[in-house]
Design a protein around this motif. Sequence first.
Motif, short mmCIF file in Angstrom:
data_model
loop_
_atom_site.label_atom_id
_atom_site.label_comp_id
_atom_site.label_asym_id
_atom_site.label_seq_id
_atom_site.Cartn_x
_atom_site.Cartn_y
_atom_site.Cartn_z
N GLN A 173 -85.42 -20.73 42.30
CA GLN A 173 -86.44 -19.97 41.58
C GLN A 173 -86.96 -18.88 42.49
O GLN A 173 -87.15 -19.09 43.70
N ILE A 174 -87.22 -17.70 41.92
CA ILE A 174 -87.73 -16.55 42.67
C ILE A 174 -89.00 -16.06 41.99
O ILE A 174 -88.98 -15.67 40.82
N THR A 175 -90.12 -16.11 42.70
CA THR A 175 -91.40 -15.68 42.14
C THR A 175 -92.21 -14.90 43.18
O THR A 175 -92.25 -15.30 44.34
N PRO A 176 -92.85 -13.78 42.78
CA PRO A 176 -92.64 -13.10 41.50
C PRO A 176 -91.31 -12.37 41.50
O PRO A 176 -90.71 -12.15 42.54
N ASN A 177 -90.88 -11.95 40.35
CA ASN A 177 -89.63 -11.23 40.20
C ASN A 177 -89.73 -10.34 38.97
O ASN A 177 -89.77 -10.87 37.85
N PRO A 178 -89.85 -9.01 39.16
CA PRO A 178 -89.70 -8.18 40.35
C PRO A 178 -90.78 -8.44 41.42
O PRO A 178 -91.82 -9.01 41.11
N ASN A 180 -92.49 -7.03 45.52
CA ASN A 180 -92.66 -6.16 46.67
C ASN A 180 -94.10 -6.35 47.16
O ASN A 180 -95.03 -6.18 46.35
N PRO A 181 -94.35 -6.77 48.37
CA PRO A 181 -93.40 -6.81 49.50
C PRO A 181 -92.76 -8.17 49.74
O PRO A 181 -91.87 -8.28 50.56
N GLN A 182 -93.23 -9.26 49.06
CA GLN A 182 -92.70 -10.58 49.33
C GLN A 182 -92.44 -11.34 48.04
O GLN A 182 -93.11 -11.13 47.03
N ALA A 183 -91.47 -12.25 48.11
CA ALA A 183 -91.22 -13.18 47.01
C ALA A 183 -91.06 -14.57 47.62
O ALA A 183 -90.69 -14.73 48.79
N ARG A 184 -91.37 -15.58 46.82
CA ARG A 184 -91.19 -16.96 47.27
C ARG A 184 -89.91 -17.50 46.65
O ARG A 184 -89.72 -17.46 45.45
N GLY A 238 -84.56 -1.63 43.37
CA GLY A 238 -83.35 -1.86 42.61
C GLY A 238 -83.03 -3.34 42.50
O GLY A 238 -83.84 -4.21 42.82
N VAL A 239 -81.80 -3.61 42.03
CA VAL A 239 -81.36 -4.98 41.77
C VAL A 239 -80.59 -5.52 42.97
O VAL A 239 -79.76 -4.82 43.56
N TYR A 240 -80.86 -6.79 43.30
CA TYR A 240 -80.16 -7.48 44.39
C TYR A 240 -79.78 -8.88 43.90
O TYR A 240 -80.30 -9.36 42.88
N GLY A 253 -78.92 -16.00 42.38
CA GLY A 253 -80.10 -15.56 41.65
C GLY A 253 -80.23 -14.05 41.69
O GLY A 253 -79.92 -13.41 42.71
N ARG A 254 -80.65 -13.47 40.59
CA ARG A 254 -80.85 -12.01 40.49
C ARG A 254 -82.32 -11.69 40.74
O ARG A 254 -83.20 -12.33 40.18
N LEU A 255 -82.57 -10.69 41.59
CA LEU A 255 -83.95 -10.30 41.85
C LEU A 255 -84.06 -8.79 41.87
O LEU A 255 -83.06 -8.08 42.07
#
Length: 259
Positions: A173-178, A180-184, A238-240, A253-255
Amino acid sequence: NLGFGIVTSHAYRTAGGYRVTLEASDGIAAGHATADVTVLPAFDARAFFESGPGPISLDASDDDLAVRFEPVDGSFLSTDVDPDLVVLQVITLAGARIDIPTTRAALEADDSDGNGVAEFVAFFPREPFRELAAAGAIHGRTRMELTGFLYRGGGYVAPIEATFLRASAFSLQITPNPFNPQARLTIQTRTEGEVSATLFDVRGRRVREVIRNERLKAGRHDLLLDARDDGAGPLGSGVYFLRVTSPDGAIVGRLVVTK
């Protein structure tokens, strides 16, 4: 001399008279003392999870679990409750009882269910439940008892049940998504072993090695991902794609990185 040290407690399952023995040793000298105690019958209480009757996810967050409780038919007074001695006893599948003490003192709260009785609320950590679930000691519907002591003597007990859920699959799980500057990044693994997490751009070029062959236990793992590449330069918007590999397999996972 008067000494101070470990404070412990024990919940007696049956009312009656008991002899308590305290033994102490510093490795050289030892001593003991005894005292007779009378355990009064436990008063009836009612308890329920603040989140409601539905299943409780052990991987949803690290927030403490809140349990509300109240006396039944005025069996004890709110002023009698010792807020520091509230324990949730988990009954395992094998019938053992595991004590989970409250992390915060129970305080008198409002009347959330509107039955005219003010409730107390006690908070318990999720981690012991995760460990019990991972060890197979609890699964699905779990029986418990909330117990505590009263200043005027005696205690109270309230039966309570809950269904605890854990992620049963290898997940990301990626949060938040989108972000910047950090995601968990929350990675759930089923098997202990080496885990790697690598970030790629849309062209498949590696831009960041988040972790490499790090040995992790089975369970939930939280990592912070900065919007920077391996050279500490900022990632363009952009997308990673994040590829995570473990003994359970591989997952992508897409972020999205925003400006």
